[in-house]
Design an enzyme around this catalytic site. Structure first.
Site, PDB file in Angstrom:
ATOM      1  NE  ARG A  15      -1.154   9.215   7.514  1.00 40.45           N
ATOM      2  CZ  ARG A  15      -0.095   9.211   7.046  1.00 40.45           C
ATOM      3  NH1 ARG A  15       1.147   8.428   7.401  1.00 40.45           N
ATOM      4  NH2 ARG A  15       0.394  10.083   6.426  1.00 40.45           N
ATOM      5  CG  ASP A  16       2.913  11.250   8.499  1.00 39.10           C
ATOM      6  OD1 ASP A  16       3.888  10.846   9.050  1.00 39.10           O
ATOM      7  OD2 ASP A  16       3.044  11.828   7.462  1.00 39.10           O
ATOM      8  CG  HIS A 207       3.346  14.660   3.136  1.00 35.00           C
ATOM      9  ND1 HIS A 207       1.881  14.245   3.639  1.00 35.00           N
ATOM     10  CD2 HIS A 207       4.268  13.917   3.742  1.00 35.00           C
ATOM     11  CE1 HIS A 207       2.320  13.309   4.589  1.00 35.00           C
ATOM     12  NE2 HIS A 207       3.583  13.165   4.943  1.00 35.00           N
ATOM     13  CG  HIS A 209       7.874  13.908   6.906  1.00 37.13           C
ATOM     14  ND1 HIS A 209       7.493  13.385   8.238  1.00 37.13           N
ATOM     15  CD2 HIS A 209       7.195  13.470   5.896  1.00 37.13           C
ATOM     16  CE1 HIS A 209       6.334  12.714   7.812  1.00 37.13           C
ATOM     17  NE2 HIS A 209       5.993  12.454   6.484  1.00 37.13           N
ATOM     18  CB  CYS A 240       7.060   6.856   7.665  1.00 38.15           C
ATOM     19  SG  CYS A 240       6.529   5.253   6.859  1.00 38.15           S
ATOM     20  CG  ASN A 249       4.007  15.384   8.430  1.00 42.45           C
ATOM     21  OD1 ASN A 249       3.699  14.502   9.165  1.00 42.45           O
ATOM     22  ND2 ASN A 249       4.038  15.418   7.100  1.00 42.45           N
TER      23      ASN A 249
HETATM   24  P1  HMG Z   1       1.372  -8.145   3.480  1.00 43.36           P
HETATM   25  O1  HMG Z   1       1.654  -8.672   4.534  1.00 43.36           O
HETATM   26  O2  HMG Z   1       1.973  -7.866   2.125  1.00 43.36           O
HETATM   27  O3  HMG Z   1      -0.085  -8.275   2.977  1.00 43.36           O
HETATM   28  O4  HMG Z   1       1.362  -6.418   3.711  1.00 43.36           O
HETATM   29  P2  HMG Z   1      -0.922  -9.595   2.703  1.00 43.36           P
HETATM   30  O5  HMG Z   1      -1.966  -9.127   1.629  1.00 43.36           O
HETATM   31  O6  HMG Z   1      -0.007 -10.567   2.413  1.00 43.36           O
HETATM   32  O7  HMG Z   1      -1.609  -9.952   4.048  1.00 43.36           O
HETATM   33  C1  HMG Z   1      -0.810 -10.269   5.180  1.00 43.36           C
HETATM   34  C2  HMG Z   1      -2.029 -10.235   6.279  1.00 43.36           C
HETATM   35  O8  HMG Z   1      -2.106  -8.988   6.589  1.00 43.36           O
HETATM   36  C3  HMG Z   1      -3.309 -11.085   6.250  1.00 43.36           C
HETATM   37  O9  HMG Z   1      -3.663 -11.515   7.625  1.00 43.36           O
HETATM   38  C4  HMG Z   1      -4.037  -9.882   5.851  1.00 43.36           C
HETATM   39  O10 HMG Z   1      -5.555 -10.347   6.077  1.00 43.36           O
HETATM   40  C5  HMG Z   1      -3.598  -8.685   6.490  1.00 43.36           C
HETATM   41  P3  HMG Z   1      -3.231 -12.996   8.069  1.00 43.36           P
HETATM   42  O11 HMG Z   1      -4.039 -13.625   7.189  1.00 43.36           O
HETATM   43  O12 HMG Z   1      -1.752 -13.101   8.346  1.00 43.36           O
HETATM   44  O13 HMG Z   1      -3.993 -12.750   9.384  1.00 43.36           O
HETATM   45  N1  HMG Z   1      -3.938  -7.399   5.844  1.00 43.36           N
HETATM   46  C6  HMG Z   1      -4.685  -6.421   6.525  1.00 43.36           C
HETATM   47  N2  HMG Z   1      -5.087  -6.253   7.763  1.00 43.36           N
HETATM   48  C7  HMG Z   1      -5.754  -5.186   7.852  1.00 43.36           C
HETATM   49  N3  HMG Z   1      -5.755  -4.117   7.074  1.00 43.36           N
HETATM   50  C8  HMG Z   1      -5.294  -4.407   5.794  1.00 43.36           C
HETATM   51  C9  HMG Z   1      -4.696  -5.480   5.446  1.00 43.36           C
HETATM   52  N4  HMG Z   1      -4.198  -5.808   4.428  1.00 43.36           N
HETATM   53  C10 HMG Z   1      -3.821  -7.153   4.567  1.00 43.36           C
HETATM   54  N5  HMG Z   1      -5.565  -3.260   4.744  1.00 43.36           N
HETATM   55  C11 HMG Z   1       0.268  -4.316   3.513  1.00 43.36           C
HETATM   56  C12 HMG Z   1       0.714  -5.448   2.885  1.00 43.36           C
HETATM   57  C13 HMG Z   1       0.111  -3.128   2.506  1.00 43.36           C
HETATM   58  C14 HMG Z   1      -0.995  -4.722   4.280  1.00 43.36           C
HETATM   59  C15 HMG Z   1       1.358  -3.710   4.740  1.00 43.36           C
HETATM   60  O14 HMG Z   1       2.686  -3.797   4.180  1.00 43.36           O
HETATM   61  C16 HMG Z   1       0.939  -2.513   5.457  1.00 43.36           C
HETATM   62  O15 HMG Z   1       0.057  -2.512   6.174  1.00 43.36           O
HETATM   63  N6  HMG Z   1       1.783  -1.526   5.215  1.00 43.36           N
HETATM   64  C17 HMG Z   1       1.394  -0.091   5.726  1.00 43.36           C
HETATM   65  C18 HMG Z   1       2.458   0.280   5.981  1.00 43.36           C
HETATM   66  C19 HMG Z   1       2.238   2.026   6.557  1.00 43.36           C
HETATM   67  O16 HMG Z   1       1.012   2.128   6.818  1.00 43.36           O
HETATM   68  N7  HMG Z   1       3.148   2.948   6.525  1.00 43.36           N
HETATM   69  C20 HMG Z   1       2.913   4.286   6.881  1.00 43.36           C
HETATM   70  C21 HMG Z   1       1.943   4.966   5.807  1.00 43.36           C
HETATM   71  S1  HMG Z   1       2.662   5.663   4.478  1.00 43.36           S
HETATM   72  C22 HMG Z   1       3.417   7.037   5.098  1.00 43.36           C
HETATM   73  O17 HMG Z   1       3.540   7.231   6.218  1.00 43.36           O
HETATM   74  C23 HMG Z   1       4.157   8.027   4.135  1.00 43.36           C
HETATM   75  C24 HMG Z   1       3.100   9.173   3.833  1.00 43.36           C
HETATM   76  O18 HMG Z   1       3.078  10.033   5.196  1.00 43.36           O
HETATM   77  C25 HMG Z   1       3.476  10.074   2.753  1.00 43.36           C
HETATM   78  C26 HMG Z   1       5.210  10.387   3.200  1.00 43.36           C
HETATM   79  O19 HMG Z   1       5.642  10.958   4.144  1.00 43.36           O
HETATM   80  O20 HMG Z   1       5.952   9.787   2.216  1.00 43.36           O
HETATM   81  C27 HMG Z   1       1.668   8.885   3.395  1.00 43.36           C
HETATM   82 MG    MG Z   2       4.347  11.334   5.868  1.00 46.17          MG
END
Ligand code: HMG
Ligand code: MG
Length: 308
Positions: A15-16, A207, A209, A240, A249
């Site tokens: 995933r990450d 966690h 990095h 990310c 990581n």
């Molecule tokens: P948004 O654009 O504000 O969402 O995104 P929305 O609710 O306004 O929806 C917009 C569109 O997205 C709609 O589709 C929804 O249906 C769709 P449209 O009508 O335009 O066709 N949608 C989705 N589709 C699939 N799955 C979903 C979903 N939700 C809405 N779940 C949202 C908000 C949170 C969805 C967006 O910002 C997003 O997906 N962000 C994810 C970012 C991400 O994955 N970042 C990396 C992971 S975190 C990380 O790596 C950190 C970690 O490792 C710890 C660390 O190291 O810090 C965990």
């Molecule tokens: Mg991370």
């Protein structure tokens, strides 16, 4: 000082690690990586995330990857779910654990999930409730607990504040993340202390990095506090897309080597883990980021030459 006698590592590489790759990684390769990690003894694997494919296209094959895994008894498979939409999609994939992810920094929260910290908690509350009602364990990830790419240094009070909010909505375990790898041991310990004001020691993980090469020493600093659960990434994959400049990581191989040397049990076979790291590194066409893997692969090569 007493270190824990046993440590649990969650490999977050699929995933990450793979969320941040420019090239497309086919579902079959991700599935094979998960199989190799479980064969190496990993007992929890963070497989994918049910986020918007517009935001993170690399995770768009989430359901296919989850469906393709041959599950091994005793192994937990976790997935990220940022909202109810993601949770509902994830449910069909039968995850053992879901991860809701928030940030200690407002700016990162906006960039990563397009909402404020308070709004993210409001979004997560029904997800946590539904997951727990379905018997699915809920972990929370807290990003930017020591530093933020947009706001700079983050005070431990802000980590404590977020941990309190997570606890308040029923999150069962939190991961203290150094998203951009700027942390050093005392700063990481302060972020952990702030978290431990809200969660029990057994419900907190690290966690880290490795951008600044501090992740292993930050792991050691956490072990000194009794923390015994860590997210790590095979071959040091990771990053990310919304934290520019952040590298992977800490490599699972490096942590396993350190723990083995300290007599701490992980249940992981280092040789098999190095093979899993080589598998994904070969696919990606670049050397592993794990220093331990590099050293042991060189040793293997030298002994193969001696044998000829
Ligand atoms: P948004 O654009 O504000 O969402 O995104 P929305 O609710 O306004 O929806 C917009 C569109 O997205 C709609 O589709 C929804 O249906 C769709 P449209 O009508 O335009 O066709 N949608 C989705 N589709 C699939 N799955 C979903 C979903 N939700 C809405 N779940 C949202 C908000 C949170 C969805 C967006 O910002 C997003 O997906 N962000 C994810 C970012 C991400 O994955 N970042 C990396 C992971 S975190 C990380 O790596 C950190 C970690 O490792 C710890 C660390 O190291 O810090 C965990
Ligand atoms: Mg991370």
């Amino acid at each position: 000082m007493r270190y824990p006698s046993r440590v649990k590592l969650v490999d977050v590489g699929p995933r990450d690690g793979l969320q941040n790759e420019k090239q497309t990684v086919p579902a079959a390769v991700k599935i094979e990586l998960v199989h190799r990690l479980q064969a190496a003894g990993l007992r929890e694997i963070e497989v994918t995330s049910f986020v918007s494919p517009k935001w993170v296209p690399q995770m768009g094959d989430n359901a296919e990857v989850m469906a393709g895994i041959t599950r091994q008894p005793g192994v937990r498979y976790s997935v990220l779910t940022p909202n109810m939409r993601g949770f509902e999609s994830a449910l069909a994939s039968r995850p053992d654990e879901i991860v809701v992810f928030a940030a200690a920094s407002e700016a990162f929260s906006q960039r990563n999930i397009n909402c404020s910290i308070a709004e993210s908690i409001e979004r997560f509350a029904p997800v946590v409730e539904a997951a727990r009602a379905a018997g699915i364990y809920v972990r929370g990830a807290m990003s930017c607990t020591v530093g933020c790419p947009y706001e700079g240094e983050i005070a431990p009070e802000r980590v404590g504040y977020l941990a309190g909010l997570m606890k308040g909505i029923g999150v069962q375990h939190v991961g203290v993340a150094d998203t951009i790898g700027v942390g050093t041991p005392i700063k990481v310990q302060r972020a952990l202390e702030a978290t431990l004001a809200h969660f029990a020691l057994d419900d907190v993980s690290g966690h880290f990095h490795d951008t600044y090469g501090q992740a292993l020493v930050n792991t050691l600093a956490s072990l000194e506090m009794g923390v015994w659960q860590f997210d790590t990434s095979v071959a040091g994959l990771g990053g990310c897309p919304y934290a520019k400049g952040a590298t992977g990581n800490v490599a699972t191989e490096d942590v396993v080597y350190m723990l083995q040397g300290m007599g701490i049990e992980t249940g992981i076979d280092l040789d098999a883990l190095i093979d899993a790291g080589q598998y994904i590194s070969d696919f990606l066409g670049r050397p592993t980021q794990s220093r331990v893997a590099k050293a042991l692969l060189a040793k293997r090569e030298a002994s193969a030459c001696d044998a000829v």
